[in-house]
Design a protein around this motif. Sequence first.
Motif, PDB file in Angstrom:
ATOM      1  N   UNK A 251       0.846  -1.190   0.000  1.00  0.00           N
ATOM      2  CA  UNK A 251       0.000   0.000   0.000  1.00  0.00           C
ATOM      3  C   UNK A 251       0.877   1.234   0.000  1.00  0.00           C
ATOM      4  N   UNK A 252       0.278   2.377  -0.339  1.00  0.00           N
ATOM      5  CA  UNK A 252       1.044   3.606  -0.273  1.00  0.00           C
ATOM      6  C   UNK A 252       0.630   4.636  -1.298  1.00  0.00           C
ATOM      7  N   UNK A 253       1.475   5.627  -1.410  1.00  0.00           N
ATOM      8  CA  UNK A 253       1.180   6.784  -2.244  1.00  0.00           C
ATOM      9  C   UNK A 253       2.222   6.876  -3.365  1.00  0.00           C
ATOM     10  N   UNK A 254       2.176   7.983  -4.070  1.00  0.00           N
ATOM     11  CA  UNK A 254       3.198   8.199  -5.105  1.00  0.00           C
ATOM     12  C   UNK A 254       4.563   8.490  -4.490  1.00  0.00           C
ATOM     13  N   UNK A 255       4.579   8.912  -3.240  1.00  0.00           N
ATOM     14  CA  UNK A 255       5.851   9.274  -2.591  1.00  0.00           C
ATOM     15  C   UNK A 255       6.441   8.135  -1.771  1.00  0.00           C
ATOM     16  N   UNK A 256       5.570   7.303  -1.230  1.00  0.00           N
ATOM     17  CA  UNK A 256       6.026   6.301  -0.262  1.00  0.00           C
ATOM     18  C   UNK A 256       5.186   5.024  -0.393  1.00  0.00           C
ATOM     19  N   UNK A 257       5.865   3.896  -0.516  1.00  0.00           N
ATOM     20  CA  UNK A 257       5.171   2.604  -0.589  1.00  0.00           C
ATOM     21  C   UNK A 257       5.701   1.694   0.507  1.00  0.00           C
ATOM     22  N   UNK A 258       4.822   0.861   1.045  1.00  0.00           N
ATOM     23  CA  UNK A 258       5.238  -0.146   2.022  1.00  0.00           C
ATOM     24  C   UNK A 258       4.650  -1.484   1.596  1.00  0.00           C
ATOM     25  N   UNK A 259       5.406  -2.540   1.762  1.00  0.00           N
ATOM     26  CA  UNK A 259       4.867  -3.851   1.480  1.00  0.00           C
ATOM     27  C   UNK A 259       5.349  -4.848   2.522  1.00  0.00           C
ATOM     28  N   UNK A 260       4.588  -5.897   2.702  1.00  0.00           N
ATOM     29  CA  UNK A 260       4.945  -6.912   3.693  1.00  0.00           C
ATOM     30  C   UNK A 260       4.563  -8.274   3.145  1.00  0.00           C
ATOM     31  N   UNK A 261       5.299  -9.293   3.573  1.00  0.00           N
ATOM     32  CA  UNK A 261       5.063 -10.624   3.053  1.00  0.00           C
ATOM     33  C   UNK A 261       5.415 -11.647   4.120  1.00  0.00           C
ATOM     34  N   UNK A 262       4.888 -12.835   3.925  1.00  0.00           N
ATOM     35  CA  UNK A 262       5.100 -13.904   4.888  1.00  0.00           C
ATOM     36  C   UNK A 262       5.820 -15.054   4.178  1.00  0.00           C
ATOM     37  N   UNK A 286       0.443 -16.823  14.650  1.00  0.00           N
ATOM     38  CA  UNK A 286       1.229 -15.599  14.602  1.00  0.00           C
ATOM     39  C   UNK A 286       1.903 -15.513  13.219  1.00  0.00           C
ATOM     40  N   UNK A 287       1.780 -14.357  12.610  1.00  0.00           N
ATOM     41  CA  UNK A 287       2.430 -14.186  11.307  1.00  0.00           C
ATOM     42  C   UNK A 287       3.681 -13.346  11.489  1.00  0.00           C
ATOM     43  N   UNK A 288       4.775 -13.889  11.019  1.00  0.00           N
ATOM     44  CA  UNK A 288       6.052 -13.203  11.147  1.00  0.00           C
ATOM     45  C   UNK A 288       6.275 -12.392   9.856  1.00  0.00           C
ATOM     46  N   UNK A 289       5.756 -11.171   9.849  1.00  0.00           N
ATOM     47  CA  UNK A 289       5.818 -10.365   8.627  1.00  0.00           C
ATOM     48  C   UNK A 289       7.243  -9.909   8.324  1.00  0.00           C
ATOM     49  N   UNK A 290       7.614  -9.992   7.071  1.00  0.00           N
ATOM     50  CA  UNK A 290       8.829  -9.336   6.575  1.00  0.00           C
ATOM     51  C   UNK A 290       8.338  -8.027   5.943  1.00  0.00           C
ATOM     52  N   UNK A 291       9.051  -6.950   6.122  1.00  0.00           N
ATOM     53  CA  UNK A 291       8.558  -5.669   5.590  1.00  0.00           C
ATOM     54  C   UNK A 291       9.642  -4.939   4.796  1.00  0.00           C
ATOM     55  N   UNK A 292       9.190  -4.082   3.936  1.00  0.00           N
ATOM     56  CA  UNK A 292      10.099  -3.221   3.164  1.00  0.00           C
ATOM     57  C   UNK A 292       9.350  -1.955   2.790  1.00  0.00           C
ATOM     58  N   UNK A 293      10.090  -0.936   2.450  1.00  0.00           N
ATOM     59  CA  UNK A 293       9.438   0.306   2.033  1.00  0.00           C
ATOM     60  C   UNK A 293      10.275   0.992   0.954  1.00  0.00           C
ATOM     61  N   UNK A 294       9.650   1.972   0.340  1.00  0.00           N
ATOM     62  CA  UNK A 294      10.293   2.690  -0.772  1.00  0.00           C
ATOM     63  C   UNK A 294       9.894   4.162  -0.699  1.00  0.00           C
ATOM     64  N   UNK A 295      10.845   5.040  -0.901  1.00  0.00           N
ATOM     65  CA  UNK A 295      10.550   6.468  -1.017  1.00  0.00           C
ATOM     66  C   UNK A 295      10.923   6.914  -2.415  1.00  0.00           C
ATOM     67  N   UNK A 296      10.060   7.705  -3.018  1.00  0.00           N
ATOM     68  CA  UNK A 296      10.320   8.155  -4.386  1.00  0.00           C
ATOM     69  C   UNK A 296      11.690   8.819  -4.445  1.00  0.00           C
ATOM     70  N   UNK A 297      12.559   8.368  -5.353  1.00  0.00           N
ATOM     71  CA  UNK A 297      13.910   8.927  -5.395  1.00  0.00           C
ATOM     72  C   UNK A 297      13.953  10.380  -5.846  1.00  0.00           C
ATOM     73  N   UNK A 298      13.024  10.771  -6.697  1.00  0.00           N
ATOM     74  CA  UNK A 298      13.066  12.157  -7.167  1.00  0.00           C
ATOM     75  C   UNK A 298      12.172  13.004  -6.275  1.00  0.00           C
ATOM     76  N   UNK A 299      12.381  14.312  -6.365  1.00  0.00           N
ATOM     77  CA  UNK A 299      11.574  15.224  -5.552  1.00  0.00           C
ATOM     78  C   UNK A 299      10.178  15.378  -6.153  1.00  0.00           C
ATOM     79  N   UNK A 300       9.991  14.778  -7.351  1.00  0.00           N
ATOM     80  CA  UNK A 300       8.713  14.955  -8.034  1.00  0.00           C
ATOM     81  C   UNK A 300       7.600  14.157  -7.365  1.00  0.00           C
TER      82      UNK A 300
END
Length: 358
Positions: A251-262, A286-300
């Motif tokens: 989930x996320x926006x144009x600036x920031x995305x987060x994802x998780x997986x099992x 119990x779910x042991x979530x792995x997570x990652x995120x992303x920030x848009x590299x450009x200022x756009x």
Amino acid sequence: MNTIRVGIIGQGRSGWGIHAEFLRTVPELFKIEAVADLIPERVAQSAADLGCRAYHDAESLIADPDIDLVVVSSYNATHAKYAEMALRAGKHVLCEKPFGLTVADVDAMAAAAKAAGRIIVPFQQRHYEEDFLKVKEICESGIIGDVFRIRLCWHGFGRRWDWQTARCMAGGNLNNNGPHPLDHVITLFGDVLPEKVWAETGGYLRSGDAEDDLKFILQGKGHPTVEVELANCWACGQERWNVCGTRGGLHGTDKHLEWKWVDYSKMPPRPLDLHSTPDRSYNSEKIDWQTASWDAPSAEVNLGAGAPPPVGSTEKFYRNFYKVLTEGAAPTISLEQARIRVATMEMIRAAAGIPAKI
Ligand SMILES: NC(=O)c1ccc[n+]([C@@H]2O[C@H](COP(=O)([O-])OP(=O)(O)OC[C@H]3O[C@@H](n4cnc5c(N)ncnc54)[C@H](O)[C@@H]3O)[C@@H](O)[C@H]2O)c1
């Protein structure tokens, strides 16, 4: 280096604000030879600023022998007509979205290009948007498993009273901004025509008679179900992206995305057990979530429905387009892919009971 001589039809937000503004920064690739607009002051100002020829209608620009490429950025309903005319005059064409209103328009443009031995490409610069490309990469990586639902929201809130709100001008959210999110989801859907389409439109804040609220759902066996909301009447807008996969989600926006997986391989198998649970509880673990995120590299960043599109995408699009014209590179969106997108727009209109234009 081969410089492409360009003529731009329309000097509004797109013709001036996107095409001329970018093309003037890459004179070694593209040279703006002429611009055309129905508004005399507008075309005079553009031509003076760009140092190019001025025409007062599209036809005169198309007849200019010293132009290789015509950019069609006039009103929505006129794209196919001017694109075909320019192709017949021996020009290459870059056609703003919508790339024609109907599949018949697309087929006529493709036939005219073939007959003239010229190239026509739809201007889908938002195909290079960073958040979309990242979502595509994550989905294709398989990390969140098999993707079975995609929800894309372009929510905004604001009144509009210009031509883009009127059906007689082929306005409305589907024809205006619609080709961008549609391109994103059709790509993620697998670049094929959906089997089933549900759609609903409304008109709430606009002064014209075309929709400013659009929701559609695309379905097909073996493809993720896609849900898109493109609305100018959502005061409390939701996040742009939400994707469900069999191992996680994003989930996320144009600036920031987060994802998780099992990782199911680290968990015990769970074979079906038809007996009531001994302690009357529901199954849970119990779910042991792995997570990652992303920030848009450009200022756009994208500012939502109705806001000016990011410039970086335009640059990427045009740099590829130059190679299409000079080296035979593959276009960002092929004619076949464009046809799928326009055919899907026709299916959405049929499902929502709206015309492309009155
Ligand atoms: N790709 C994108 O991100 C993007 C962004 C904005 C607009 N667009 C598209 O660009 C097109 C133009 O939209 P806009 O926002 O620039 O509108 P606009 O009203 O700002 O400008 C359109 C201009 O075209 C001129 N025009 C219309 N018919 C003409 C003709 N026959 N000959 C010469 N000039 C003519 C008008 O006088 C006007 O100045 C639309 O199809 C729109 O969907 C695309």
